[in-house]
Design a protein around this motif. Sequence first.
Motif, PDB file in Angstrom:
ATOM      1  N   GLN A  39       0.848  -1.188   0.000  1.00  0.00           N
ATOM      2  CA  GLN A  39       0.000   0.000   0.000  1.00  0.00           C
ATOM      3  C   GLN A  39       0.888   1.244   0.000  1.00  0.00           C
ATOM      4  N   ALA A  40       0.366   2.335  -0.539  1.00  0.00           N
ATOM      5  CA  ALA A  40       1.123   3.590  -0.599  1.00  0.00           C
ATOM      6  C   ALA A  40       1.253   4.180   0.799  1.00  0.00           C
ATOM      7  N   ASP A  41       2.387   4.771   1.068  1.00  0.00           N
ATOM      8  CA  ASP A  41       2.664   5.409   2.349  1.00  0.00           C
ATOM      9  C   ASP A  41       2.235   6.876   2.275  1.00  0.00           C
ATOM     10  N   LEU A  42       1.259   7.263   3.101  1.00  0.00           N
ATOM     11  CA  LEU A  42       0.701   8.610   3.057  1.00  0.00           C
ATOM     12  C   LEU A  42       1.758   9.673   3.320  1.00  0.00           C
ATOM     13  N   ALA A  43       2.598   9.464   4.318  1.00  0.00           N
ATOM     14  CA  ALA A  43       3.625  10.463   4.642  1.00  0.00           C
ATOM     15  C   ALA A  43       4.602  10.627   3.486  1.00  0.00           C
ATOM     16  N   ARG A  44       5.032   9.523   2.916  1.00  0.00           N
ATOM     17  CA  ARG A  44       5.970   9.586   1.784  1.00  0.00           C
ATOM     18  C   ARG A  44       5.322  10.322   0.603  1.00  0.00           C
ATOM     19  N   TRP A  45       4.047  10.008   0.333  1.00  0.00           N
ATOM     20  CA  TRP A  45       3.364  10.649  -0.785  1.00  0.00           C
ATOM     21  C   TRP A  45       3.246  12.161  -0.575  1.00  0.00           C
ATOM     22  N   THR A  46       2.801  12.582   0.607  1.00  0.00           N
ATOM     23  CA  THR A  46       2.624  14.019   0.841  1.00  0.00           C
ATOM     24  C   THR A  46       3.958  14.755   0.769  1.00  0.00           C
ATOM     25  N   GLU A  47       5.029  14.126   1.234  1.00  0.00           N
ATOM     26  CA  GLU A  47       6.347  14.755   1.112  1.00  0.00           C
ATOM     27  C   GLU A  47       6.761  14.877  -0.355  1.00  0.00           C
ATOM     28  N   CYS A  48       6.486  13.861  -1.154  1.00  0.00           N
ATOM     29  CA  CYS A  48       6.821  13.930  -2.588  1.00  0.00           C
ATOM     30  C   CYS A  48       6.002  15.006  -3.291  1.00  0.00           C
ATOM     31  N   VAL A  49       4.711  15.146  -2.943  1.00  0.00           N
ATOM     32  CA  VAL A  49       3.877  16.208  -3.510  1.00  0.00           C
ATOM     33  C   VAL A  49       4.460  17.572  -3.131  1.00  0.00           C
ATOM     34  N   GLN A  92       6.149  14.770  11.335  1.00  0.00           N
ATOM     35  CA  GLN A  92       7.327  15.607  11.129  1.00  0.00           C
ATOM     36  C   GLN A  92       8.290  14.873  10.201  1.00  0.00           C
ATOM     37  N   GLY A  93       8.886  15.590   9.275  1.00  0.00           N
ATOM     38  CA  GLY A  93       9.858  15.008   8.360  1.00  0.00           C
ATOM     39  C   GLY A  93      10.886  16.045   7.977  1.00  0.00           C
ATOM     40  N   PRO A  94      11.745  15.739   7.011  1.00  0.00           N
ATOM     41  CA  PRO A  94      12.788  16.676   6.586  1.00  0.00           C
ATOM     42  C   PRO A  94      12.237  17.996   6.035  1.00  0.00           C
ATOM     43  N   LEU A  95      10.975  17.979   5.577  1.00  0.00           N
ATOM     44  CA  LEU A  95      10.366  19.191   5.023  1.00  0.00           C
ATOM     45  C   LEU A  95       9.570  19.957   6.070  1.00  0.00           C
ATOM     46  N   GLY A  96       9.600  19.501   7.313  1.00  0.00           N
ATOM     47  CA  GLY A  96       8.879  20.164   8.389  1.00  0.00           C
ATOM     48  C   GLY A  96       7.674  19.362   8.837  1.00  0.00           C
ATOM     49  N   GLU A  97       6.679  20.083   9.363  1.00  0.00           N
ATOM     50  CA  GLU A  97       5.491  19.450   9.927  1.00  0.00           C
ATOM     51  C   GLU A  97       4.345  19.468   8.923  1.00  0.00           C
ATOM     52  N   PHE A  98       3.653  18.328   8.820  1.00  0.00           N
ATOM     53  CA  PHE A  98       2.485  18.196   7.956  1.00  0.00           C
ATOM     54  C   PHE A  98       1.266  17.994   8.852  1.00  0.00           C
ATOM     55  N   LEU A  99       0.299  18.903   8.746  1.00  0.00           N
ATOM     56  CA  LEU A  99      -0.912  18.882   9.564  1.00  0.00           C
ATOM     57  C   LEU A  99      -2.068  18.393   8.716  1.00  0.00           C
ATOM     58  N   ILE A 100      -2.684  17.278   9.106  1.00  0.00           N
ATOM     59  CA  ILE A 100      -3.681  16.625   8.259  1.00  0.00           C
ATOM     60  C   ILE A 100      -5.099  16.948   8.722  1.00  0.00           C
ATOM     61  N   SER A 101      -5.931  17.325   7.759  1.00  0.00           N
ATOM     62  CA  SER A 101      -7.365  17.518   7.980  1.00  0.00           C
ATOM     63  C   SER A 101      -8.112  16.658   6.974  1.00  0.00           C
ATOM     64  N   ALA A 102      -8.998  15.786   7.463  1.00  0.00           N
ATOM     65  CA  ALA A 102      -9.870  15.009   6.588  1.00  0.00           C
ATOM     66  C   ALA A 102     -11.209  15.735   6.563  1.00  0.00           C
ATOM     67  N   ILE A 103     -11.605  16.187   5.386  1.00  0.00           N
ATOM     68  CA  ILE A 103     -12.800  17.012   5.255  1.00  0.00           C
ATOM     69  C   ILE A 103     -13.830  16.252   4.433  1.00  0.00           C
ATOM     70  N   GLN A 172       2.399  22.581 -13.463  1.00  0.00           N
ATOM     71  CA  GLN A 172       1.790  21.247 -13.529  1.00  0.00           C
ATOM     72  C   GLN A 172       2.825  20.196 -13.154  1.00  0.00           C
ATOM     73  N   GLU A 173       2.365  19.154 -12.483  1.00  0.00           N
ATOM     74  CA  GLU A 173       3.195  17.993 -12.189  1.00  0.00           C
ATOM     75  C   GLU A 173       2.369  16.741 -12.458  1.00  0.00           C
ATOM     76  N   ILE A 174       3.056  15.639 -12.730  1.00  0.00           N
ATOM     77  CA  ILE A 174       2.398  14.366 -12.968  1.00  0.00           C
ATOM     78  C   ILE A 174       2.198  13.663 -11.612  1.00  0.00           C
ATOM     79  N   LEU A 175       0.950  13.398 -11.266  1.00  0.00           N
ATOM     80  CA  LEU A 175       0.599  12.774  -9.991  1.00  0.00           C
ATOM     81  C   LEU A 175       1.230  11.403  -9.828  1.00  0.00           C
ATOM     82  N   GLY A 176       1.320  10.655 -10.910  1.00  0.00           N
ATOM     83  CA  GLY A 176       1.822   9.287 -10.833  1.00  0.00           C
ATOM     84  C   GLY A 176       3.220   9.162 -10.257  1.00  0.00           C
ATOM     85  N   TYR A 177       4.076  10.156 -10.466  1.00  0.00           N
ATOM     86  CA  TYR A 177       5.454  10.054  -9.961  1.00  0.00           C
ATOM     87  C   TYR A 177       5.492  10.027  -8.438  1.00  0.00           C
ATOM     88  N   SER A 178       4.741  10.900  -7.791  1.00  0.00           N
ATOM     89  CA  SER A 178       4.732  10.919  -6.323  1.00  0.00           C
ATOM     90  C   SER A 178       4.085   9.647  -5.779  1.00  0.00           C
TER      91      SER A 178
END
Length: 196
Positions: A39-49, A92-103, A172-178
């Motif tokens: 399964q895809a790793d959410l933290a890894r994906w958001t950092e790549c985005v 928290q990661g190398p890019l700082g803090e990611f705050l998640i909201s599910a809406i 623009q970026e290609i979503l598939g890469y992240s």
Amino acid sequence: MNENQWTENVIIADADFVDKVVFDLTVNFERMLERQIPQADLARWTECVALDGGLRNGDHQTTVALIHDKERTRMDNIVPGNYDDLNGKAFQGPLGEFLISAISTEGLATKEDLLLDTLQICCSQKEVKRVMVIPDDYIYNKVREMLRQVDDDDKRITVFAMAPQQGGNFRQEILGYSLMAALGIRGEEIRGKSEE
């Protein structure tokens, strides 16, 4: 989200669409690579985005707005995936803090309207400097039209899609890469299989 919740960096994603794309990629790459794809790793994906959106290592704060239909309680192909568990969490990661909201669309308009409204409000906030948006393919044109109204040269806006689209006043970026990175699929693996 209210006006006090915005950070300098914002990711707005149609989470149900992203989950569906992950499923499609998994099926295709398992066949191509002849191995099971985790399964895809959410933290890894958001950092790549965030990286694709121009963020670099540092002590940043990034809001991640995962917009989903009220009938959906989780992403089935991304971990962690339960919307209730993710809402209000951070990592928290190398890019700082990611705050998640599910809406959820519960009691609100459609997911399309919710994403467009969230994007419009986000782009109107002076403190927001970098916006990364992942819409479902079918509303891409509405996102492009809405972003034409953004009159702020200090904002870096990146729109993600699965294939190059008609442009606008954004990157623009290609979503598939992240997503491939989040699935643990490496470029050399694909090149190796295509050379066989």
